[in-house]
Design an enzyme around this catalytic site. Structure first.
Site, short mmCIF file in Angstrom:
data_model
loop_
_atom_site.label_atom_id
_atom_site.label_comp_id
_atom_site.label_asym_id
_atom_site.label_seq_id
_atom_site.Cartn_x
_atom_site.Cartn_y
_atom_site.Cartn_z
N GLU A 55 -12.04 13.65 82.81
CA GLU A 55 -10.91 12.69 82.81
C GLU A 55 -11.39 11.26 83.09
OE1 GLU A 55 -6.93 13.55 84.17
OE2 GLU A 55 -7.63 15.53 84.76
N CYS A 107 -0.31 15.69 87.41
CA CYS A 107 -1.27 16.69 87.87
C CYS A 107 -1.92 16.36 89.22
CB CYS A 107 -2.32 16.95 86.79
SG CYS A 107 -3.23 18.47 87.15
N ASN A 120 -2.35 20.51 84.25
CA ASN A 120 -3.30 21.46 83.62
C ASN A 120 -4.31 21.74 84.70
OD1 ASN A 120 -3.44 21.37 80.22
ND2 ASN A 120 -2.42 19.63 81.18
N1 CDT Z 1 -5.48 17.76 85.23
C1 CDT Z 1 -5.81 17.67 86.53
O1 CDT Z 1 -5.65 16.63 87.14
N2 CDT Z 1 -6.31 18.77 87.10
C2 CDT Z 1 -6.83 18.78 88.43
C3 CDT Z 1 -7.97 19.74 88.50
C4 CDT Z 1 -9.06 19.11 89.23
S1 CDT Z 1 -10.52 20.01 89.11
C5 CDT Z 1 -11.68 18.80 88.73
C6 CDT Z 1 -5.80 19.16 89.49
O2 CDT Z 1 -5.80 18.54 90.55
O3 CDT Z 1 -5.04 20.11 89.30
#
Ligand code: CDT
Length: 320
Positions: free
Chosen positions: A143, A173, A198
């Site tokens: 990201e 998220c 996600n």
């Molecule tokens: N999409 C997103 O922000 N997912 C994160 C996973 C982090 S793992 C590097 C979350 O906090 O759910």
């Protein structure tokens, strides 16, 4: 003026790398139809709802990733969603990858009025993961490569949602894990937080300390605490299931201002959950235990905005 709202969270099952937006949009239109049948006035779709969770795939040249982004909303591909919302008179929240005319890239969400007008836009602030290919990881989380930090803050707007006027805000998220983000929304009297996610079922950095089942617990804990401490409702909505061999958990929830789960998805596929929300419930917390004007002590909170990383405390030394 009504203070009741029929809120739906539209969890999406997996979207494979090879699947186009038409597949995702077709599924979302079916979920809007279901929402209409069940009397929902607003539907919340997940983060990056139009494609697979592409930050797991590395492109050395950013331009090679351009096809994952939207340059306009609606577009030919997303128009059916806007048409369905108008037909069913339902507002919707959509997460997507945004590429601006200047070539800037954001992980973005919008709330769209049934008329098709964008009421509120938010760009993700807390971007997890890394910017460069990491050979030590079996799955990348890029990201920080594909998105800039959101530049819109955490906006809240009072807008019509169904029959009610509602103070709406958004998170995306990873934001849900940060109490600061919730409080910035709470300070604007947010009543409904729309948030999509996600989240991989497995923490790549887990060194035996985060048991598998705690992944969902931590997600729910963050959303339930955020709602309770800021006296608001939230819809936390997953894209779930197995995307090209990479599992994302589901467990989408709708939470009330007491921090209680009102509805929860039970599959990891496309699934609509609905809750009847009485926005008057936001009053209790706001007038009593979380009456910010009466009880907050900003003079003691300087570190929250003055310092980013943690600092070790002074060491106690015995006098004797
Ligand atoms: N999409 C997103 O922000 N997912 C994160 C996973 C982090 S793992 C590097 C979350 O906090 O759910």
């Amino acid at each position: 003026m009504s203070r009741r709202l029929v809120l739906a969270a539209a969890q999406l099952g997996p979207i494979q790398k090879s699947e186009g937006r038409d597949v995702a949009v077709g599924r979302m239109v079916r979920l809007l139809e279901t929402a209409h049948r069940r009397g929902a006035e607003v539907v919340v779709f997940p983060e990056l709802a139009l494609t697979t969770f592409f930050p797991r795939w590395y492109h050395e040249d950013l331009a090679e990733a351009d096809h994952w982004y939207e340059t306009a909303l609606p577009s030919n591909a997303t128009a059916p969603l806007f048409e369905a919302a108008r037909k069913f008179n339902i507002g919707f929240h959509l997460g997507y990858a945004e590429r601006t005319p200047e070539g800037r890239r954001f992980n973005t969400a919008v709330y769209v009025h049934p008329s098709g007008e964008v009421v509120l836009k938010y760009r993700k602030v807390h971007l997890p993961g890394h910017a460069e290919y990491d050979p030590t990881r079996t799955v990348q989380h890029l990201e920080k490569r594909y998105f800039e930090v959101g530049d819109l803050g955490f906006p809240v707007v009072r807008a019509p949602v169904g029959e009610a006027q509602v103070n709406i805000g958004m998170m995306i998220c990873n934001d849900r894990r940060w109490p600061e983000a919730w409080r910035v929304l709470g300070l604007q009297q947010v009543e409904l937080v729309m948030l999509g996610y996600n989240t991989p079922s497995l923490n790549m950095e887990n060194r035996g300390f985060e048991a598998h089942h705690l992944r969902v617990f931590h997600s729910h804990l963050s959303i339930q605490a955020g709602c309770y401490q800021n006296a608001c409702f939230a819809a936390g909505v997953a894209k779930a299931g197995d995307e090209d061999g990479h599992e994302l958990f589901g467990h989408s929830i709708i939470v009330n201002p007491q921090g209680e789960i009102m509805a929860q998805a039970t599959s990891w596929g496309d699934e609509l959950i609905v809750a009847d929300c009485d926005l008057g419930m936001c009053e209790l917390g706001r007038r009593t235990i979380f009456n910010f004007a009466a009880h907050r002590r900003v003079e003691a909170y300087g570190r929250i905005t003055g310092q980013t990383g943690s600092a070790a405390p002074a060491e106690w030394v015995p006098k004797g």
